[in-house]
Scaffold this motif. Structure first.
Motif, PDB file in Angstrom:
ATOM      1  N   VAL C  18       0.845  -1.209   0.000  1.00 48.19           N
ATOM      2  CA  VAL C  18       0.000   0.000   0.000  1.00 48.19           C
ATOM      3  C   VAL C  18       0.879   1.257   0.000  1.00 48.19           C
ATOM      4  N   GLU C  25      -4.127   9.547  -4.209  1.00 45.18           N
ATOM      5  CA  GLU C  25      -4.888   9.531  -2.967  1.00 45.18           C
ATOM      6  C   GLU C  25      -4.867   8.132  -2.341  1.00 45.18           C
ATOM      7  N   GLY C  26      -4.762   7.115  -3.191  1.00 45.62           N
ATOM      8  CA  GLY C  26      -4.597   5.745  -2.699  1.00 45.62           C
ATOM      9  C   GLY C  26      -3.776   4.991  -3.721  1.00 45.62           C
ATOM     10  N   CYS C  28      -1.616   0.940  -4.591  1.00 43.33           N
ATOM     11  CA  CYS C  28      -1.256  -0.415  -4.176  1.00 43.33           C
ATOM     12  C   CYS C  28      -0.497  -1.094  -5.310  1.00 43.33           C
ATOM     13  N   ALA C 136      -6.375   0.179  -3.262  1.00 41.72           N
ATOM     14  CA  ALA C 136      -6.137   1.592  -3.581  1.00 41.72           C
ATOM     15  C   ALA C 136      -7.398   2.416  -3.331  1.00 41.72           C
ATOM     16  N   ALA C 139      -7.984   2.876   0.397  1.00 42.71           N
ATOM     17  CA  ALA C 139      -7.034   3.852   0.935  1.00 42.71           C
ATOM     18  C   ALA C 139      -7.447   5.278   0.581  1.00 42.71           C
ATOM     19  N   ALA C 140      -7.924   5.448  -0.639  1.00 42.23           N
ATOM     20  CA  ALA C 140      -8.350   6.787  -1.054  1.00 42.23           C
ATOM     21  C   ALA C 140      -9.566   7.234  -0.262  1.00 42.23           C
ATOM     22  N   ARG C 143      -8.649   8.261   3.146  1.00 39.91           N
ATOM     23  CA  ARG C 143      -8.070   9.604   3.144  1.00 39.91           C
ATOM     24  C   ARG C 143      -9.150  10.678   3.086  1.00 39.91           C
TER      25      ARG C 143
END
Lengths: 239, 239, 239, 239, 239, 239
Positions: C18, C25-26, C28, C136, C139-140, C143
């Motif tokens: 990651v 923003e994300g 992987c 991804a 993760a975005a 955020r």
């Protein structure tokens, strides 16, 4: 003697079948012998950007051919990524011809797109497109009248097209593909129902020709368009 | 209750009309209700460059849709200058499905192109294309046999496709457009005449679904494909 | 015996790294053995034109492959001027799969673009893209939550994909390129973390297969996706 | 009264300047008033693939316009990535017209490309292209004769083009842009030096017109082409 | 003071990682700070058509950037359907630079394609591409020597590139993106290992600059390239 | 001895003819020997989308070449459907050079497009384009001043370009095509009227060169640009 066995002044068997598409505001399957063109009219209540707020409408046309409409298969324009020059030339001609009899001011800010798709091709596809396109356009306008969107059909006249050519020295009407490929010259004529000229495109294919020959083609074309516009009136139930 | 009023296990009225095109080596107009797809088979006595001198043949497909095949007009791919991802996905599926039942070695260095052109669309066009494409392909092969170019029809089985979906919680067969747009999931199944799997594409449109639901779709599809392959045999006069 | 020497039920060594991109923003980097796919998520605070003012968000994906990701060099799509049908098919699949677990209403008028770029390819790139793309995307979203733009991560479930195939008569999990090219059939399965079906694409490559075989593939895929979603939770520090 | 103040039967000042390009085998800068077209002929000792080994030659044309040839700037076709339909229509017309007077068999397997580039446009660019293209073609052929590559200039006649139109009810010769935009109808005529018809394209711009009007245009065109072919002979030092 | 805090004469941390791709004949991941470029060399035992049978080889380059290599996402060139002018300019520069130190005659009829794909971009991607591309090229040639296809590595010298610029009045080495966007002028220098000039591209971004300033940039660049070529020798285990 | 017989320090005969186009706001036909470039300036009272409402203007350039501008015919970019990398590289250089001397803030939200079309090419077309483009731009600005649209010509300096190269070991000025093709290295220099550097592009064509040689080229270029900017002042009637 023509390959088709027809007399020089004879059209092929013609049929104009109205309302063949479930969705389109107007539609017509035009058959000139083995040439079959499906014409649909799509009404959009907005005009192209460059015309906006001018109070006038627009009629435009697109033309296409199925890959196996022809004796040999033709590559699909969509997969080649562009329309050929021939396609563009034809669709510009169809659009111009239909606009010539449309009262764009009376139409108001509405655009009608006529799609002419050749299902099977045996010569004369552009003329079948104009002749059938007129029927689809009329039908679409009539529907707009029924829906109360416009007051009356904004067409000032009928329009139809036919090809003629010089085949073995003779002027003949409505060339099929075999005749067209062997013609010395060929010409497409677009006339109104009242006999006015909308478009003439005459081309020497093999060698230049003279004015007398040209005038014979012009005479044949008048006769052919008269028959086509009579048939248009019949299938549209016009007086 | 389905919008069409059909029972969950019912296909729409299906017709497969053979020999509808004057020029193509094989052709079939496949109608699944208001979905009409014209399939033509074009035989070329040369294979693509990457296969040359391998002694094997090839079957490939292209797919297109007339602009007004749909309720709203769709822009012509030829004028946009490229085929959409959807078009390419569908034509790859059709080609794969037909190759799965073709003995390419027995065919020899011959290519057959299947063109599937949607004249009118009301859901299920890819399945109608595969089903009608098989008929056109068979007809073209039969013609090659008659001409003595190949010894026997190089097909190891029949192939046909049908869609199923989850509509308001129920598994239903052969979705039309109204059902398809409201389905929770839809799936396309391609099976051989003997019931083997050629392709399964199942997609959650709205929300994921479970295995039991999937198995119901699979069962319906078998029934649908059985009917379609029976009709193929009928129109092709096969035992 | 598989070329890779793996047991039929074994995945390749998998890693999901990651935060590998400085700007996205994300992000992987998903590794399924020698298949390496870089997935990035880009957040845009506007949705495509056709969705505007609908109050819903959108998730879409693009897919690409570096020219020498493969054993032989593949021409760059940018220099050929178009994406292949295969590329479009894959990116549509990735987008659909991720949308199936996204609550687009909760997201609001935000679009997330997932770019999946294959740095090295050894089979299974689309499944690695979906599996890494989910990381991804998560993760975005996390955020966006941290920035106070959305209240909670608008994902209803996890999603991951894996391929299975019939290799020399046996159902095997997670095909590498050598296995894939020699498989009788191959299938891609996309499931949610809770085991629901998002997408099934099963294709007979060499010859049609039967339902029993298909069900073996389905079973293997469940096992594989379970391992993948466990790893997703681990790298994302989810309970 | 015409905007240009010319009598209805008057051409604009015409000049045909031969040999204006350092490299081309033949070249001509054709000026019809403020319309300036640079025509070059390029000789290639190979014909297009589809003609190879047929023993016949080919003449083809391309047409382009500098972006600021016109009153408003027109986007460069190269940067838009495609030639417009109008461009393709014109270049097909130029090619056909020049081939109509070329003895392709006598030419042998040689291709001549005529490039017509509009440096400045004030109406009538296609006619200036045909008229100047003929001069460039003749010059190139004469050079091939001098080099001993062909025995004699393989042209069976001269060819030139002129436009006519209906302007405020009157038939007028050689429309400039101001006249063209306000014309009821306009027509392009291509005739040989001996008065034969090569091409007629007559179009109702505003409203259909009648045969008498058409015949007036035809008469004017003959007069115009006679003057143009006389000037061609003069600049080429032909008897 | 530079945004990066570096002294004007300092490069960013540089790393050149050899052999990062499983398939390519040569490969190098070049890192100039946060700029990461993956360079692969593909050997083809045939040259482009226009060079065939000339007995000489060719080295060419392509350049691409992942969509999220940059702070904001850049549209994928493949989906836009064409490479930008900037991309083409850069790939032409890389190819020219590498050819300048390659003995194409000694190489023989072999083509090497260098693909430079920017995984992450923070300024100076073209210089990183040239510097890493050289390493990939060397590695590929060494492999050809090992395989006995060529006798010795056909490189006459090393080559590397570095950018310099005028930042707030000072000449600084190896601009990162923040410095580059605020620079008055920027320049790319490509030198050989022995200090000869291969390419200089100096551009006034904001306002023209004078010769003294230019000479400072030139001096800094020499220093930078010296360090880069030393590192190249190190990672390639050259004396 | 140069093929042209010129001394190493001599330009070819140069002419800059102003006002050659009937429609353009500014125009100049730049002749550097047999290289002829037609430059036109088109003023648009709107800037590109990304600049809107910024209060600043823009100057951009496009470059094209007629197919038979060159000794052999070059395919028309419009018919190939894309501009080459070389074309894009040149037009970007011309635009940058002209913007370097334009006060974009003083210009206000106006865009000027400079079209540089090569009518005949004998080397040095990009330098002729910049030199003539400046004249066209100045003329257009002067016209805007006369019309009261801007207060004064928003140019901070003059700008012109010239090429130099190493021909048989010697530095020579203003290469024609024969010299350019045989040069060891060639370089394009763009300077302002006051001698500042706008752009330097120096390229080893055949083999790398050293700094002393580069400085000779730089010196020659200064002399050449001085003569060109003197001529610009003369034809524009500047003090």
């Amino acid at each position: 003697m023509r390959p088709s066995g027809r007399a020089p002044t004879h059209l092929r068997p013609i049929s104009l079948e109205v309302g063949v598409n479930k969705y389109a505001e107007g539609s017509c399957l035009a058959r000139f012998g083995d040439t079959h063109v499906l014409c649909t009219a799509t009404v959009e209540q907005r005009v192209p950007g460059w015309m906006r707020d001018g109070g006038r409408g627009w009629v435009t046309a697109e033309y296409g051919m199925l890959p196996r409409a022809t004796a040999g298969r033709t590559d699909r324009e969509a997969s080649r990524g562009r329309q050929t020059g021939r396609t563009q030339e034809i669709q510009r001609l169809i659009g111009r011809s239909l606009r010539a009899v449309t009262d764009l001011k009376a139409l108001g800010e509405i655009q009608v797109r006529i799609d002419c798709d050749v299902i099977q091709a045996d010569g004369g596809t552009r003329c079948a497109s104009i002749t059938g396109g007129y029927v689809a356009l009329y039908a679409a306008f009539r529907r707009l009248v029924e829906l109360g969107i416009i007051k009356k059909v904004p067409l000032t006249d009928q329009v139809a097209g036919v090809s003629c050519g010089l085949y073995q020295g003779d002027a003949v009407l409505d060339l099929d593909y075999a005749e067209d490929s062997a013609a010395q010259a060929d010409a497409n004529f677009v006339f109104t129902g009242s006999g006015q000229i909308v478009e003439i495109q005459a081309t020497a294919e093999d060698k230049p020709f003279d004015e007398t020959q040209f005038l014979s083609l012009l005479g044949l074309a008048r006769k052919g368009v008269d028959e086509l516009t009579r048939l248009q009136r019949e299938v549209l139930d016009l007086a």
